[in-house]
Enzyme design. Structure first.
Site, short mmCIF file in Angstrom:
data_model
loop_
_atom_site.label_atom_id
_atom_site.label_comp_id
_atom_site.label_asym_id
_atom_site.label_seq_id
_atom_site.Cartn_x
_atom_site.Cartn_y
_atom_site.Cartn_z
N CYS A 5 39.62 0.11 78.90
CA CYS A 5 39.84 0.62 77.55
C CYS A 5 39.67 -0.50 76.52
CB CYS A 5 41.25 1.16 77.41
SG CYS A 5 41.69 2.36 78.66
N ARG A 56 32.74 -2.89 77.71
CA ARG A 56 33.89 -2.91 78.61
C ARG A 56 33.91 -1.70 79.54
NH1 ARG A 56 38.26 -6.17 76.47
NH2 ARG A 56 39.77 -4.78 77.39
N TRP A 115 39.06 4.48 79.27
CA TRP A 115 38.50 4.48 80.64
C TRP A 115 39.58 5.13 81.49
CZ3 TRP A 115 39.33 1.73 85.39
CH2 TRP A 115 38.23 1.74 86.25
N ASN A 132 46.18 0.54 75.70
CA ASN A 132 45.47 0.05 76.89
C ASN A 132 46.50 -0.28 77.95
OD1 ASN A 132 43.10 0.09 75.56
ND2 ASN A 132 42.76 -2.12 75.59
N GLY A 133 46.14 -0.10 79.20
CA GLY A 133 47.07 -0.45 80.28
C GLY A 133 47.59 0.81 80.97
N GLU A 155 27.10 -12.91 96.77
CA GLU A 155 26.95 -12.69 95.34
C GLU A 155 25.67 -11.90 95.04
OE1 GLU A 155 28.70 -12.66 92.88
OE2 GLU A 155 27.40 -12.86 91.16
N LYS A 183 25.56 -8.23 93.20
CA LYS A 183 24.75 -7.99 91.99
C LYS A 183 23.87 -6.76 92.19
CE LYS A 183 26.36 -9.81 89.82
NZ LYS A 183 27.41 -10.74 89.55
N GLU A 226 25.95 -3.42 92.25
CA GLU A 226 26.59 -2.94 91.03
C GLU A 226 25.62 -2.45 89.97
OE1 GLU A 226 28.02 -7.37 89.47
OE2 GLU A 226 29.17 -5.64 88.87
N HIS A 274 25.40 -9.46 116.24
CA HIS A 274 26.65 -8.96 116.82
C HIS A 274 26.97 -7.55 116.35
CE1 HIS A 274 27.50 -12.77 118.73
NE2 HIS A 274 27.09 -13.34 117.60
N LYS A 326 33.81 -4.21 82.35
CA LYS A 326 33.65 -5.66 82.28
C LYS A 326 34.95 -6.37 82.64
CE LYS A 326 31.65 -9.56 81.45
NZ LYS A 326 30.87 -10.04 82.61
#
Ligand code: AGP
Length: 613
Positions: free
Chosen positions: A2, A27, A74, A100-101, A488, A492, A495, A511, A608
């Site tokens: 949010c 965000r 969000w 927010n939260g 990494e 990338k 996402e 294995h 974000k």
């Protein structure tokens, strides 16, 4: 996550609010809304979907009030919908709130308020807040100018969880109240006007002067003033901070997407991270650190705790700290660390890495480590962010604002910063030969040019991406430090391209996972450590035999006819090689996403800054 924007001043509030929300879009959100106070009432206009949809709401352009609150939501409690979008008003329409939260005890509070006759019209946890404020406001018999402040403070005392709250009241048309606990919020100071935002870039074009509000503090904003109080309603003095980022530093600078811009900013970001920390003659220097040999020698363990890409940077850091400082170092995912009762004491040093400095799990992990007596050091990109305010020590990457959800320059600058930190520790501890450290420092200084060089492969990477963008699965393989880069690269790709991928230690493939390798699958190999290249080639050979296409990132001379595409990157000390070898992987994910026509900067389901657990 949010986003919050607020304005109190002399200009029409609605365009400022919507403009601020647009700048917070990165965000991640699913609905948006604004609330403007005018003519003795609060007009709330909100809807599901993009911020730009707000312009289609009847009457929004006619709002002339000069005080207002705004929000991008969000969803956490309740589906994305107009009813659940913020602002939320109390039953009487006297107060409006954006939040927010997460309010963890909202069910209990709903029950408490329902028993008192209040009704609820949304599925959100937020709706309890304006109603609680209404309840306490009308319980208060003293009708002085602090009545609203007292009501908000009393309401907050009932809330469990995290929150950044903005509140306006039709009874107090010249005042706005904001509160913060474990959720980001800044206040921008202008001339006869004040701004609020969850994030500095959203209001950077209006002002460069900011107050950083701390946890459990309440700010009362009027047009002329901002006053701060603690939760006992005692006044708190605050320093105005000046932020040097320009508003355009947060814009796209002619690049198609923020992500591409940020990938190309890496040489410069690394220069900024290095700054004056590596003087030509003399040891590494950190303005804000004063570790002694005695203290560093007493450490029996370093924990590096972070999430996502920041955690991957930590994996590279582990290697450096163990090799250079000979201190046992463990890397943990913040959401695991906080619940697994880690063995920590005053001889433990805990490093917390977070680009935003607002990741809820990382903050909670830091608080846990502190409570167990460890020394804590935050590595962040955002000055004054929550994690840096909690930690005993903070050092900054200075990479500039990172807007794209997929983190790129934050990763490379985090790794550079940990490299310098490891050299700094090793110099104090005298745990590694002077000549080795001296060479390594030269290597760090050479990184901007080497990353610049790695960026030159962009076109060839795009060509290969065009061949494989329709695939469903990929593997990323490497050994040693190359395996951390594989993780990494795979993250990338997932996402932003929504292609399933797995990162594996190359030797582990046989294995189990090799059973998935069949004709057409793409395997990305990272082969930079001269000691391990031959071994990794044997593993890659195994997938070639099974029909895989191969995309190789290396700094070694390899036979071109053996692989489908080789991207050569400059050679560098293996401890630092992820900083260079990650660049082609970032570009690879970027081009695949573009080929698929996806929104590179705002991938689905992601935010974000992950400010909820
Ligand atoms: C990176 O591309 C991701 N979007 C994500 O993994 C991110 O690194 C993670 O959420 C941690 O964020 P932070 O660095 O702001 O704490």
């Amino acid at each position: 996550m949010c986003g919050i924007v607020g304005y109190i001043g002399t200009q029409k509030a609605s365009p400022i609010l919507i403009n601020g929300l647009l700048r917070l879009e990165y965000r991640g959100y699913d609905s948006a809304g604004i609330g403007v106070l005018e003519n003795g009432a609060i007009s709330v206009m909100k809807d599901k979907g993009r911020v730009n949809n707000l312009y289609n709401i009847d009457g929004i352009n006619d709002l002339s009030g000069t005080i207002g609150i705004a929000h991008t939501r969000w969803a956490t409690h309740g589906v994305p919908s107009k009813e659940n979008a913020h602002p939320h008003k109390d039953n009487s329409g006297e107060f409006a709130v954006v939040h927010n939260g997460i309010i963890e005890n909202y069910n209990d509070l709903r029950k408490f308020l329902t028993d008192k006759g209040y009704n609820f019209y949304s599925q959100t946890d937020t709706e309890v807040i304006p109603n609680l404020v209404h309840y306490y406001y009308h319980q208060d018999e003293k009708d002085d100018e602090q009545r609203l402040l007292r009501a908000v403070n009393n309401a907050c005392k009932d809330l469990k969880g995290s929150y950044a709250i903005e509140l306006i009241s039709k009874e107090h048309p010249d005042m706005m109240i904001v509160v913060r606990k474990d959720s980001p919020l800044v206040i921008g100071k202008g001339y006869k006007e004040n701004y609020i935002s969850s994030d500095i870039p959203a209001i950077l074009s209006f002002t460069k002067d900011f107050y950083l509000i701390d946890d459990n503090e309440i700010a009362v904003l009027t047009r002329e003033n901002v006053e701060f109080y603690n939760d006992n309603l005692e006044k708190v003095d605050k320093k105005l901070e000046s932020i040097e980022w320009s508003a355009t530093a947060a814009e796209k600078d002619g690049y198609e997407d923020y992500m591409l811009k940020e990938i190309y900013e890496q040489p410069n970001a690394i220069r900024e991270t290095i700054g004056s920390r590596l003087p030509e003659d003399g040891p590494c220097y950190f303005e804000d650190l004063d570790f002694s040999k005695e203290y560093l020698s007493s450490i029996n363990k370093i924990y590096i705790v972070a999430c996502g890409t920041a955690m991957h940077a930590g994996l590279v850091g582990k290697n450096m700290l163990e090799k250079l400082c000979k201190i046992n170092t463990e890397v943990d995912i913040a959401s695991e660390f906080r619940y697994r009762d880690p063995i920590i004491n005053e001889k433990t040093l805990c490093l917390f890495i977070s680009q935003s400095g607002e990741t809820a799990d990382t903050i909670a992990a830091l608080k846990l480590a502190k409570s167990k007596g460890a020394k804590t050091l935050a590595i962040s990109n955002v000055i004054g962010s929550s994690i840096t305010r909690e930690a005993d020590y903070s050092i900054y990457t200075h990479a500039g604002p990172e807007i794209a959800v997929a983190s790129t320059k934050a990763y490379t600058s985090q790794v550079v910063l940990i490299a310098i930190l490891a050299i700094y520790f090793a110099e104090i501890l005298e745990s590694e030969h002077y000549a080795i450290l001296k060479d390594l420092k030269q290597e760090v200084l050479s990184l901007p040019a080497k990353v610049e060089n790695a960026l030159k492969s962009n076109k060839r990477i795009q060509d290969f991406a065009r061949k494989v963008y329709n695939e469903k699965d990929m593997f990323f393989l490497g050994r040693g430090v190359d395996q951390t880069v594989a993780l990494e690269g795979s993250l990338k790709l997932k996402e932003i391209s929504y292609i399933h991928s797995e990162a594996y230690a190359a030797g582990e493939l046989k294995h189990g996972p090799i059973a998935l390798v069949e004709k057409g699958i793409t395997v990305v190999g990272i082969l930079t450590d001269p000691k391990l290249v031959e071994k990794s080639i044997s593993n890659i050979q195994e997938v070639i035999t099974r029909g895989a296409k191969t995309f190789i990132i290396t700094n070694q001379e390899l036979p071109a006819d053996k692989f489908d595409m080789i991207i050569k990157v400059p050679e560098v000390n293996p401890l630092l090689s992820p900083i260079v070898s990650v660049v082609p992987l970032q570009l690879f994910a970027y081009h695949i996403s573009k080929e698929k026509g996806l929104d590179v900067d705002k991938p689905r389901n992601l935010a974000k800054s992950v400010t909820v657990e």
